[in-house]
Design a protein around this motif. Sequence first.
Motif, PDB file in Angstrom:
ATOM      1  N   PHE A 230       0.828  -1.211   0.000  1.00 36.36           N
ATOM      2  CA  PHE A 230       0.000   0.000   0.000  1.00 36.36           C
ATOM      3  C   PHE A 230       0.854   1.249   0.000  1.00 36.36           C
ATOM      4  O   PHE A 230       0.865   2.046   0.926  1.00 36.36           O
ATOM      5  N   TRP A 408     -18.777  -9.810  -7.210  1.00 38.92           N
ATOM      6  CA  TRP A 408     -17.713  -8.789  -7.123  1.00 38.92           C
ATOM      7  C   TRP A 408     -18.029  -7.664  -8.120  1.00 38.92           C
ATOM      8  O   TRP A 408     -18.212  -7.925  -9.313  1.00 38.92           O
ATOM      9  N   TYR A 516     -11.125  -6.075  -0.235  1.00 40.62           N
ATOM     10  CA  TYR A 516     -10.927  -5.760  -1.653  1.00 40.62           C
ATOM     11  C   TYR A 516     -12.063  -6.273  -2.525  1.00 40.62           C
ATOM     12  O   TYR A 516     -12.283  -5.762  -3.614  1.00 40.62           O
TER      13      TYR A 516
END
Length: 540
Positions: A230, A408, A516
């Motif tokens: 990140f 998703w 995520y």
Amino acid sequence: SNGPTEPNIKINQTGYLPNSQKKVVFPFDQGDCFQVIDVNTNTVVYTAPILRKLYNESTKETTFYGDFSDFTTPGRYRLQSQLNGTSFEFEIQDNLYHSLLDQTVKMLSLQRCGAELTEDWAGAFAHAQCHTQTATLYGTDQELDVSGGWHDAGDYGRYVPTGAKAVIDLMLAYQINPDLFTDTIGIPESGNGIADILDEARVELEWLLKMQNGWGGVYDKVVTAQFPDFIKPDQDTAPLYVMQEMTTSAGDFVGAMALAYSVFKDVDADFAQRCLDAAKLSWDYLQSATLSVYTNPEGFSAGQYSDDNDTDERYLASAALYAATGEQKYLDSVKSIFQASADQLTGVQWKTMGSYGTYLMLKLSDVQNTDAAFYQQLLSKLISDAEHVLNATSNDGYFVSLYSAYAWGSNADIANNGMLLALANDIRANINYANSSADHLHYLLGRNSLNISFVTNTGTLSPQHLHHRPASAAKALLPGALVGGPDSALEDPITQSMFNGETAPAKCYVDDAESYSTNEVAIYWNSPLVALISAVEKAN
Ligand code: G3I
Ligand code: 9MR
Ligand code: ZN
């Protein structure tokens, strides 16, 4: 979390345009009435009944709804009922979604790769140039300059299938309602006399042009072997790889470039011509190329975007080129694909691009004059694509079209379905398409079972903890970004620890940066939202 004191009445938390349909979803009984309260004067300005019970497979709830479409006075309001309590505040206003639209376009600007993002316009998302080193063509020792474009999502990959879809959406958003788009959203090109959305589209188009090789093949993506930590974009210095050319990417590329010709020819004729020449080269390439399907090679685990059917991309390519040029060979190709495989030509997702092709034929080509019978077939096809979405809404308590298939990126599926209805409405005006299209926007902006406005910085409750590397690194919230939304397949450790197979599909969402599979953002999720907002503003 929904504590007892939080409103449980589900509305578009931004609000409604004065002349649009205005529905609200309640958890409790019909027979009751609800009131519209002007929050400035604290007076009741409208009363209406709570209506028919609706069953929700997706949420495992029973809901009721109310309709205050007849109330059109601009202002700031809340709703209340005896059994349901009070709602969040919202507006009724003309031009209500304009600033939201600017933010949703600017989200793509903040995904720019290669360029320096300066603080004066990018704020906390400022960073030095990133990913400007050459990339190795996988399996060779060739080095290529493929800098530019947009980072795909919360990761730094740049993928042709999703990039092409996103840039097509931006161009369609503009083309549906050009007057809506300003030159003042706050990007480096603002004030140059060209709508910022077109400047932004061009950023991606210039990158796509670099992804084409000398014989018209189009490389699939630029990635690092693994997703980085990140870190900020300019800190991500792992080696870059260009992955092999794919026929699906070539088809997407032709679709984007040929449409770019049509959209840019009055803006920048030289650029438009470059796009058209590139489109023709890759179309020629496709005529002798057989399907190629991408899978990550050993040692690679970044985004895959595998697509094993290139029929829809070939169709899009031929349709967009016929619309751009009127040349017979492209029409012959559109027709022969359509006649052989019409059932494979529905969709406005990165993987299923067929409905774009049908729309471009109907909207931008002269097929109505050159082949009236085929025009009718194309029209029936787009109408049937739209009817399919519309039918899916008929028993849904939140007026959206996914049944209980919340996968998703479900929010993007909803945005895409809303956009598809808008495209059909643009060809054949139909109030049911227009209303249902807007219903998909209302869901995304708060009229859903979670009572969340899924776009950052909108409404009263919206996501705060995105799965997004620049946001995590900057400890800042990316504005104007649509999150992926509920995913009942529970594809990350956070949702796996919170939910199980009993959880209602449309409730499998968590505002957590580690999630995520539900809380990432992506260019090709924002882009249909931009087109949807554009169409809703146009229709009302
Ligand atoms: O196709 C099945 C469907 O048949 C089934 O009913 C449904 C049930 O939940 O699942 C569907 O498959 C899902 C598929 O997306 C299609 O929606 C898979 O479970 C799911 O794993 C898959 O997720 C993709 C994800 O990458 C993982 O590969 C997303 O579509 C895709 O948007 C996402 O893309 C990532 C990139 O890899 C990297 N960049 C960020 C981007 C966004 O998260
Ligand atoms: O961070 C990654 C995200 O951008 C991708 O969309 C997602 C798709 O596969 O994967 C995320 O990376 C996760 C990886 O897949 C599994 N290990 C944890 C990673 C996130 O921290
Ligand atoms: Zn970059």
